[in-house]
Design an enzyme around this catalytic site. Structure first.
Site, PDB file in Angstrom:
ATOM      1  N   GLU A 168       0.856  -1.183   0.000  1.00  0.00           N
ATOM      2  CA  GLU A 168       0.000   0.000   0.000  1.00  0.00           C
ATOM      3  C   GLU A 168       0.888   1.228   0.000  1.00  0.00           C
ATOM      4  O   GLU A 168       1.900   1.283   0.715  1.00  0.00           O
ATOM      5  CB  GLU A 168      -0.920   0.005   1.226  1.00  0.00           C
ATOM      6  CG  GLU A 168      -1.924  -1.137   1.254  1.00  0.00           C
ATOM      7  CD  GLU A 168      -2.899  -1.124   0.090  1.00  0.00           C
ATOM      8  OE1 GLU A 168      -3.250  -0.016  -0.377  1.00  0.00           O
ATOM      9  OE2 GLU A 168      -3.305  -2.208  -0.351  1.00  0.00           O
TER      10      GLU A 168
ATOM     11  N   HIS B 249      -7.821  -3.382   0.852  1.00  0.00           N
ATOM     12  CA  HIS B 249      -6.833  -2.307   0.712  1.00  0.00           C
ATOM     13  C   HIS B 249      -5.953  -2.175   1.942  1.00  0.00           C
ATOM     14  O   HIS B 249      -5.313  -1.132   2.130  1.00  0.00           O
ATOM     15  CB  HIS B 249      -7.509  -0.974   0.370  1.00  0.00           C
ATOM     16  CG  HIS B 249      -8.450  -1.073  -0.793  1.00  0.00           C
ATOM     17  ND1 HIS B 249      -8.060  -1.602  -2.016  1.00  0.00           N
ATOM     18  CD2 HIS B 249      -9.768  -0.749  -0.925  1.00  0.00           C
ATOM     19  CE1 HIS B 249      -9.105  -1.589  -2.840  1.00  0.00           C
ATOM     20  NE2 HIS B 249     -10.130  -1.080  -2.202  1.00  0.00           N
TER      21      HIS B 249
ATOM     22  N   ASP C  69      -5.135  -8.149   1.467  1.00  0.00           N
ATOM     23  CA  ASP C  69      -5.081  -8.335   0.017  1.00  0.00           C
ATOM     24  C   ASP C  69      -4.064  -9.414  -0.360  1.00  0.00           C
ATOM     25  O   ASP C  69      -4.298 -10.212  -1.276  1.00  0.00           O
ATOM     26  CB  ASP C  69      -4.723  -7.021  -0.674  1.00  0.00           C
ATOM     27  CG  ASP C  69      -5.876  -6.021  -0.658  1.00  0.00           C
ATOM     28  OD1 ASP C  69      -6.923  -6.342  -0.069  1.00  0.00           O
ATOM     29  OD2 ASP C  69      -5.723  -4.922  -1.219  1.00  0.00           O
TER      30      ASP C  69
END
Length: 223
Positions: free
Chosen positions: A23, A179, A184
């Protein structure tokens, strides 16, 4: 009781697949901060089925002079400087994840890891940028080769968005957890394992069918 496992060295040309999700605070790996890093290690059980064996993640402190795209932060919901993130420096985050990956590569008789990701060019670009910034030596990952689960999803489930693939594949999906790098990565790993095990089953079934003699061969041998 310790589980017996088959080494991965013969399956992917000496590469150990490791599922990675990152991320970030934008789309430019040289300018935007890397904020979360997660890696999921998969290995083969004694029946040759792939399964998740380890999960590792780290919240990463923005590097000096890093830039932030507000739309990206709004999308992933990350406050880069929130004290409860317990973020660590990039080099420490890399070491935290790379150390167990290197151990997994060694015990599977592999030469290095290969990044598995959903549209992995994005993840690998940020990973390589962090490696370059921190001058990290001896990354376990291949510098440019990857496995893409978006492609696998399109081929096997007629979907390319991770959430839709997971739902179609019966893996489930929780939007409120999406997210986050570890969530994920875990879902991507489940998908990769399911596709691998499905192909492995079909390959074994095909081998069994080839070993069954045709009817005329049975009749001839009985005469």
């Amino acid at each position: 009781m310790e589980t017996t496992r088959l080494p991965f060295d013969k399956r992917f040309r000496g590469y150990l697949p490791v599922i990675v999700d990152i991320e970030t605070a934008g789309f430019n790996p040289k300018k935007h901060a890397l904020l979360e890093l997660a890696a999921v290690i998969v290995e083969l059980d004694d029946q040759g089925r792939m399964e998740v064996t380890e999960r590792h993640c780290a919240n990463v402190a923005p590097f000096k002079n890093a830039e932030f795209d507000e739309s990206a932060l709004k999308f992933n919901g990350i406050d880069p400087y929130h004290p409860f993130r317990m973020a660590i420096e990039e080099k420490d985050a890399l070491e935290k994840l790379f150390k167990p990956i290197k151990k997994a590569v060694k015990r599977n008789n592999c030469t290095r890891a290969i990044l598995v990701g959903h549209n992995p060019a994005f993840d690998l670009s940020f990973l390589n940028a962090a490696i370059s910034r921190t001058q990290y030596k001896r990354s376990p990952f291949h510098p440019f080769s990857t496995f893409d689960t978006a492609t696998l999803g399109g081929m096997f489930y007629k979907q390319t968005v991770l959430a839709k693939i997971a739902q179609t594949a019966g893996l489930g999906w929780e939007n409120e957890k999406a997210h986050a790098a570890l969530y994920d990565a875990e879902k991507t790993a489940e998908l990769f394992c399911q596709v691998f095990n499905r192909l492995d089953y079909l390959e074994r079934l095909d081998q069994m069918n080839q070993q069954v003699p045709a009817n005329n061969e049975v009749i001839e041998s009985s005469n």
